[in-house]
Design an enzyme around this catalytic site. Structure first.
Site, PDB file in Angstrom:
ATOM      1  CE  LYS A 174      59.657  11.682  61.577  1.00  0.00           C
ATOM      2  NZ  LYS A 174      60.251  10.428  61.085  1.00  0.00           N
ATOM      3  N   GLY A 228      51.950   9.932  53.543  1.00  0.00           N
ATOM      4  CA  GLY A 228      50.642   9.352  53.273  1.00  0.00           C
ATOM      5  C   GLY A 228      49.489  10.238  53.731  1.00  0.00           C
ATOM      6  CB  THR A 231      50.913  10.514  58.027  1.00  0.00           C
ATOM      7  OG1 THR A 231      51.016   9.108  57.904  1.00  0.00           O
ATOM      8  CG2 THR A 231      51.900  11.016  59.057  1.00  0.00           C
ATOM      9  CD  GLU A 249      53.681  18.558  47.499  1.00  0.00           C
ATOM     10  OE1 GLU A 249      53.129  17.754  46.727  1.00  0.00           O
ATOM     11  OE2 GLU A 249      53.775  19.768  47.276  1.00  0.00           O
ATOM     12  CB  CYS A 283      53.774  10.498  45.375  1.00  0.00           C
ATOM     13  SG  CYS A 283      54.871  11.672  44.586  1.00  0.00           S
ATOM     14  CD  GLU A 384      49.740   6.441  47.638  1.00  0.00           C
ATOM     15  OE1 GLU A 384      49.648   6.475  48.879  1.00  0.00           O
ATOM     16  OE2 GLU A 384      50.389   7.268  46.990  1.00  0.00           O
TER      17      GLU A 384
END
Ligand code: NAD
Length: 489
Positions: A174, A228, A231, A249, A283, A384
């Protein structure tokens, strides 16, 4: 209308739900895609399960899978320009960046294709039991769910697709709902490359429904997620339903430590690149600049001068150096992040707002921003921001530099600029991050593992480790002289 790819067929959702994909430079609709829900996700997972259990994809010689993955790399190279244009339309990044991405993506497929019949091997071990053999074999994990973000849509997908396929898994992917276009195109290419029915499946739709189903469904054996931190935590919880294997990751708040003895021009130039490349939506962006106090003012002055001259615009103009942010929602987050910094007492040395340029008003642009007078206790230094915003802190000693660099919940990457080799190595040894660059930033390649310490994630992508994430390890013990034990006489 762009569709989903389930069990070897291009399908629309039963609900008829669609999403318009927006160009972040001018908000024009560039495509309309069909979006699935939990039912389509279940269908895709069932197709992947059936293909894993019943097709010969996982049992054919690895070299055969490697050939198919090579073919995918060939097709990506053939359609490089089309893919790069699509990625730039979808993300706003410059075409030059997208072309680099496509080369990196083809290289990732090649790297794993080459590895197919080399690293997938097992191992014979010396059994301590007489008259026996003992071997370790590597097998595919099974059905893999792969969920990707919007900042490097196809690059992040390639880090998951190539090793999963080479290892003999089947999968459901997805992409981010706002940037699905290059992933859709690559599923077309995988079909053209001859991947058997049901081995690769693509579902489109929101994370809360489609993504959550992928993470929680008991027919999925592994979930690999890039995105993130918050999540990632939800996915970790959802994945616990059947104790799935987990690869995460997540985010980063990456320090870039500049010592006074570093080559000044190189360090300034690289510090710019670390944070303003792809408008900071990287990132591993070096968003925390940590500068030795003796050169702090001169360094900031140089950075500010150069940040003022960054050319914002359409990714399709050759003069453009930085494109827009991905969406209105994300732009608002970056605006809020900088406003919070102002309330915390930072000085905005340059930027700090959306641009006034009338040409840029339809795009989600934010000015390259340098924030000074920052301290490690500020949220703007800890959170972040994921935009073109750099915070600057000062240090006096090597110990302080390392301590500031490590003062984060994240541990994805970091940089050290110095001409003192021993000092560089001392710092690197103490920096708690998955990747540390000496006199460089933001460099990665297929051969080296990528991933985070601390809350930047679990596991590694790329390199040999990236393949191992998609393998189970089985110990096979063979008794060559079986006879009764007579324990229970
Ligand atoms: P995000 O977490 O919002 O979304 C990522 C993906 O997760 C999307 O496909 C989304 O639809 C899906 N998702 C959302 N909620 C979900 C849920 N409850 N269950 C399952 N799936 C769900 O991240 P983003 O905004 O797309 O990407 C930016 C983030 O990604 C940044 O934090 C960045 O640091 C991180 N990132 C990390 C790396 C890395 O290599 N460590 C690389 C790229 C991006």
């Amino acid at each position: 209308m762009k569709k989903m790819f389930i069990n070897g067929e291009w399908v629309e959702s039963n609900s008829g739900s669609v999403r318009h994909i927006i160009n972040p430079y001018n908000q024009e609709v560039i495509a309309t895609v069909s979006e699935g829900d939990i039912d389509e996700t279940k269908n895709a997972i069932a197709a992947a399960r059936k293909a894993f259990n019943e097709s010969d994809w996982s049992t054919i010689p690895a070299i055969e899978r490697g050939k198919v993955v090579h073919k995918i790399a060939d097709l990506i190279e053939r359609d490089r320009d089309e893919l790069a244009n699509l990625e730039s339309l979808d993300t706003g990044k410059t075409v030059a960046e997208s072309l680099m991405d496509m080369d990196d993506i083809a290289a990732v497929f090649r790297y794993y294709a080459e590895m197919a019949d080399k690293e997938a091997d097992g191992e014979i071990i010396n059994s301590p039991i007489p008259n026996s053999t003992s071997k370790i074999v590597r097998e595919p994990v099974g059905v893999c769910a792969q969920i990707t973000p919007w900042n490097y849509p196809l690059l992040q997908a390639s880090w998951k697709l190539a090793p999963a396929l080479v290892a003999g898994n089947t999968l459901v992917m997805k992409p981010s709902e706002i940037t699905p276009l290059t992933s859709i195109k690559v599923f077309e290419l995988m079909e053209e490359a001859g991947i058997p029915k049901g081995v690769v499946n693509l579902v489109l739709g929101p994370g809360e429904s489609v993504g959550n189903e992928m993470a929680s469904n008991n027919d999925v054996d592994l979930v690999s997620f890039t995105g993130g931190l918050e999540t990632g935590k939800k996915i970790m919880q959802a994945a616990s339903s059947n104790v799935k294997k987990l690869a995460l990751e997540l985010g980063g708040k990456n320090p870039n430590v500049i010592f006074a003895d570093a080559d000044f021009e190189t360090a300034v130039d690289q510090a710019m690149n670390a944070v303003f490349f792809h408008a900071g939506q990287v990132c591993s962006a070096g968003t925390r600049l940590i500068v030795e106090e003796s050169i702090h003012d001169q360094f900031v002055e140089s950075l500010v001068d150069r940040a003022k001259n960054i050319q914002l615009g359409s990714g399709f103009e050759e003069s453009t150096q930085m494109g827009p942010l991905i969406s209105k929602e994300h732009l608002n987050k970056v605006i809020e992040y900088v406003e919070r910094g102002k309330q915390e007492g930072v000085t905005v040395a340059v930027g700090g707002s959306v641009p006034n340029d009338p040409e840029l008003q339809k795009g989600f642009f934010f000015l390259p921003t340098v924030l000074t007078d920052c301290t490690t206790d500020m949220r703007v230094v800890q959170d972040e921001g994921f935009g073109p915003v750099i915070t600057v802190e000062k240090f006096a000693t090597e110990e302080e530099a390392v301590q500031l660099a490590n003062d984060s919940i994240y541990g994805l990457s970091g940089g050290v600029f110095t001409n003192d080799i021993a000092k560089a190595e001392r710092c690197v040894a103490k920096m708690r991050m998955g990747t540390v660059w000496i006199n460089d930033v933001n460099l990665y390649f297929p051969q080296a593992p990528w991933g985070g310490y601390k809350q930047s994630g679990i596991g590694r992508e790329l390199g040999k480790t990236g393949l191992e994430e998609y393998q189970e390890i089985k110990h096979v013990f063979h008794n060559l002289k079986p006879e009764p034990l007579n324990w229970f006489k």
